[in-house]
Design a protein around this motif. Structure first.
Motif, short mmCIF file in Angstrom:
data_model
loop_
_atom_site.label_atom_id
_atom_site.label_comp_id
_atom_site.label_asym_id
_atom_site.label_seq_id
_atom_site.Cartn_x
_atom_site.Cartn_y
_atom_site.Cartn_z
N ARG A 1 0.83 -1.21 0.00
CA ARG A 1 0.00 0.00 0.00
C ARG A 1 0.86 1.25 0.00
O ARG A 1 1.97 1.27 0.53
CB ARG A 1 -0.93 0.02 1.22
CG ARG A 1 -2.07 -0.98 1.11
CD ARG A 1 -3.09 -0.76 2.21
NE ARG A 1 -2.57 -1.07 3.52
CZ ARG A 1 -2.79 -0.36 4.61
NH1 ARG A 1 -3.51 0.76 4.56
NH2 ARG A 1 -2.30 -0.73 5.78
N GLN A 2 0.32 2.28 -0.59
CA GLN A 2 0.98 3.58 -0.62
C GLN A 2 1.17 4.07 0.81
O GLN A 2 0.29 3.92 1.65
CB GLN A 2 0.12 4.56 -1.40
CG GLN A 2 0.80 5.86 -1.75
CD GLN A 2 -0.09 6.70 -2.66
OE1 GLN A 2 -1.30 6.69 -2.54
NE2 GLN A 2 0.52 7.43 -3.58
N GLY A 3 2.34 4.64 1.09
CA GLY A 3 2.60 5.18 2.41
C GLY A 3 3.34 4.24 3.34
O GLY A 3 3.77 4.64 4.43
N GLN A 4 3.54 2.97 2.92
CA GLN A 4 4.21 2.00 3.79
C GLN A 4 5.72 2.22 3.82
O GLN A 4 6.35 2.17 4.87
CB GLN A 4 3.89 0.57 3.35
CG GLN A 4 2.44 0.16 3.62
CD GLN A 4 2.14 -1.24 3.11
OE1 GLN A 4 2.63 -1.66 2.06
NE2 GLN A 4 1.33 -1.97 3.85
N THR A 5 6.34 2.38 2.65
CA THR A 5 7.77 2.62 2.55
C THR A 5 8.01 3.56 1.36
O THR A 5 7.12 3.75 0.52
CB THR A 5 8.58 1.32 2.29
OG1 THR A 5 8.27 0.84 0.97
CG2 THR A 5 8.25 0.24 3.32
#
Length: 206
Positions: free
Chosen positions: A141-145
């Motif tokens: 998901r977007q925002g994880q790394t």
């Protein structure tokens, strides 16, 4: 198999699509697919979404051997509740043996690369070599790394496999609602021995 222009077109066409629509499209492109999981928080969502579209899809679980008791109990519950077609891959060396000869090296320790290779990368390569998928479903998901911010719903793995993240644009709040709506369990007591920080890439994707 897939060109960069095709990936860009898919991402543009499906940026507001539902997970089930994304999954169905990916399977139209190629039915030789797997979904990978480590039963970390929110994994029940991707397992539910994919198995609802394709009930017999191989579910690849690469177990490092260092999961918490809560994660193992959670995994057993999800496997049973969703009737998953599970394929378990574990390191070739037992955790007890490794604890004696190597332990869990810190990320600045030169032995950390060897540790990651043993508990995560080698079992994953073995799984992919056995299944030879053309489509790989995952719960990135977007925002994880930082790396995961650079991809999208559809991307290509290092080996050219079409990597599909149906929940890529979803927030934790949206996933909580999905789990609640479908009466799916969640578990937050999860431990990844290869990552010192939550926003550090695990090695499989980057």
């Amino acid at each position: 198999m897939f060109k960069k222009s095709q990936i860009e077109s898919l991402n543009e066409a499906f940026k507001e699509a539902s997970p089930s629509e994304i999954i169905k499209k990916a399977l139209e492109l190629n039915k030789l697919a797997v979904v990978t999981t480590n039963f970390r928080p929110y994994e029940a969502a991707i397992l539910h979404a994919v198995s609802k579209v394709e009930p017999t899809i191989p579910v690849v679980w690469c177990d490092t051997g260092y999961n918490t008791p809560q994660t193992y109990r959670h995994a057993e519950q999800v496997i049973k509740d969703l009737s998953l077609n599970i394929f378990l891959y574990v390191p070739k060396q037992t955790t007890a043996h490794r604890d004696v000869v190597l332990g869990i090296p810190g990320i600045d320790d030169p032995k950390h690369a060897l540790f990651t290779e043993q508990v995560k990368l080698e079992p994953f390569r073995r799984a992919m070599e056995e299944h030879q998928p053309k489509v790989w479903f995952t719960n990135l998901r977007q925002g994880q790394t930082a790396f995961r911010n650079s991809i999208d719903i559809f991307s290509l793995s290092k080996d050219g496999v079409l990597k599909v993240s149906p929940f890529y644009h979803w927030s934790n709040e949206e996933l909580n609602l999905y789990l609640e709506q479908h009466k799916l369990p969640n578990e937050f007591k999860y431990f990844d021995p290869t990552k010192a920080l939550e926003n550090r890439e695990c090695g499989l994707h980057a």
